[in-house]
Design an enzyme around this catalytic site. Structure first.
Site, PDB file in Angstrom:
ATOM      1  N   HIS A 155       0.691  -1.173  -0.198  1.00  0.00           N
ATOM      2  CA  HIS A 155      -0.487   0.029  -0.191  1.00  0.00           C
ATOM      3  C   HIS A 155       1.140   1.578   0.317  1.00  0.00           C
ATOM      4  CE1 HIS A 155      -4.254  -1.816   1.257  1.00  0.00           C
ATOM      5  NE2 HIS A 155      -2.841  -2.717   0.728  1.00  0.00           N
ATOM      6  N   ASP A 363       3.414   9.546  -0.427  1.00  0.00           N
ATOM      7  CA  ASP A 363       2.448   8.614  -0.053  1.00  0.00           C
ATOM      8  C   ASP A 363       2.119   7.676  -1.083  1.00  0.00           C
ATOM      9  OD1 ASP A 363      -0.094   7.475   1.742  1.00  0.00           O
ATOM     10  OD2 ASP A 363      -0.434   9.773   1.818  1.00  0.00           O
TER      11      ASP A 363
END
Ligand code: ADP
Ligand code: F6P
Length: 454
Positions: A155, A363
């Protein structure tokens, strides 16, 4: 059809939903089709790490969780996962705190996960492991004779070999992960970095299909950006208009434009830089003084990791500085809360906002960006200011894309967003919404599992 067994560090128990911060938990709820199993840490610490998983059946799904001992929690979760791997894979080598003991604790908890999971497995189960806390689990399962298809999704970002090798044990982790059959990444850049790391750590070059073979085992890779349930979230945001919290927020704004930030309180999210940029906006564009309010909702996270504690102190100070410099007796420019807020409430707040600041320094994807887009009123939408270093920037190109390290540029983007004509806001939003609707949580799961079930 085979049963899906999801494995992640944390399990989102049905009793705890509603206010959990973190993209993984939010997205995987949508992957759970009837009959699926979700295995992982309960989030609780106990005298000893559980000898067997605790099983809870709910809504046709099985949740299997284990508690961790204090020592396992410290070494595996606080130590290696969040003080070593997390900064490393977000390119923050200067924050890397590697301790051999933590690394051994990480390996050992991954072995424990394999031990506790194995008795629950059926021969035709499909196993889907999630995220950096469990990089060595694929190999730990193989050593126990598990021959099931194993998928792994990362992720968070993956770094190029030059950065990866700052971590002493990097090659061991890459080799253990390669025991999976399919490895998924958020962006093309992350996958490329991983394949270069495989070449560097294992001496194996990828083939034309971005896969590789080592010791007769083939590993495929896939780029599968994660998304949200866009329609569902839009409905939630529309309904939230009638909620008491939404009305209270509207009243408190007394007509001022709302600028919003919603993040875990994490140094990758670029919050100090965001506060600086807001200060710059007030300094350089005084026409916005008294006309806007920034609401920053930051969910406290990983509070046992030192760097998170120092970040909190830094933000308290910066928030105080900004409000001290610019507040008036009836206006506070920055409202800063350090807690989780119910998901429905957040949806309503996004819809009220004129600007969302999604400005991480790095991110994997960033679901807040997608939630904000989904929540807007298409006839009068807000503007997304998005960091080029969020995985979401690869898709959401109609946002105002910024470099979060450049406070002046972020201030300029906020100003541009605040004065942007309605037609331009609508055009940008329509293009963004089409993308957010295309790559959803469901399509992410479908794409990944379609490859894994082959
Ligand atoms: P990460 O996985 O690094 O936390 P994402 O942006 O991908 O980052 O996912 C964050 C998720 O957590 C989003 O669904 C967001 O709505 C939620 N979230 C973030 N901060 C809060 C908060 N303060 N309160 C409630 N939910 C939050
Ligand atoms: O999405 C990244 C991630 O680290 C997930 O793995 C995790 O569940 C989430 O952020 C929240 O972090 P934590 O579980 O450490 O509170």
């Amino acid at each position: 059809m085979s049963r899906l067994v999801i494995v992640s560090n944390r399990v989102s128990l049905p009793t705890e939903r509603g206010a959990r911060a973190g993209g993984l938990a939010v997205a995987l709820v949508d992957a759970m089709t009837p009959g699926s199993v979700w295995f992982g840490w309960s989030g609780k610490r106990a005298a000893v790490t559980s000898e067997a998983a605790t099983i809870v059946e709910h809504g046709g799904l099985t949740y299997a969780t284990i508690d961790l001992s204090e020592a396992d929690y410290r070494r595996y979760y606080v130590g290696f996962s969040n003080a070593a791997l997390w900064p490393l894979l977000h390119y923050r080598t200067g924050l890397l705190d590697f301790k051999r003991d933590d690394y051994e604790g990480y390996l050992s908890v991954n072995e424990t996960f394999a031990d506790r999971l194995k008795p629950l497995l059926r021969p035709d189960d499909i196993i889907w492991i999630h995220d950096y806390q469990l990089l060595t689990l694929p190999e730990a399962l193989r050593r126990r004779g598990v021959t099931n298809r194993i998928g792994f999704f990362l992720h968070i970002p993956f770094v190029p070999p030059a950065v990866l090798h700052v971590l002493p044990s990097a090659a061991v982790l890459v080799r253990a992960l390669a025991a999976a059959d399919l490895i998924g990444f958020q962006t093309h850049g992350d996958r490329m970095n991983f394949l270069e790391s495989v070449a560097s750590c294992m001496g194996v070059r990828p083939d034309a299909h971005h896969g590789f073979t080592h010791n007769d085992h083939r590993t495929e890779t896939i780029v599968a950006p994660i998304g949200i349930d866009a329609e569902g979230f839009a409905r939630t945001a529309r309904r939230a208009a009638g909620m008491a919290e939404t009305k209270r927020l509207i009243e408190s704004l007394v007509g001022r434009a709302l600028v919003i930030g919603v993040d875990r309180l994490d140094y990758t999210k670029g919050l100090p830089q965001r506060f600086d940029a807001f200060g710059q906006l007030l300094h350089r564009y005084p026409e916005h003084l008294r006309r806007i309010s920034l609401l920053q909702i930051a969910a406290r996270s990983r509070e046992d990791v030192d760097r998170y504690q120092s970040l909190r102190r830094e933000l308290d100070r910066k928030a105080g500085d900004i409000n001290g410099a610019y507040s008036d007796f009836d206006w506070t420019p920055l409202r800063y809360m350090t807690r989780t807020v119910n998901r429905n409430t957040i949806a309503g707040f996004y819809r009220l906002a004129r600007i969302a600041l999604v400005t991480p320094l790095r991110d994997g994807m960033n679901l807040v960006a997608k939630e904000f887009v989904a929540a807007q009123d298409a006839t009068d939408p807000g503007v997304l200011v998005l960091s080029r270093f969020a995985g979401a920037a690869e898709e959401l190109t109609e946002a105002l894309i910024v470099n979060p390290y450049d406070a002046d540029a972020v201030a300029d983007a906020m100003h541009t967003g605040l004065i942007m004509p309605l037609e331009e806001r609508k055009a940008r939003h329509a293009a963004l919404l089409a993308k957010v609707r295309r790559t959803t949580a469901a399509s992410f799961c479908r794409d990944f599992l379609a490859h894994l079930y082959r």
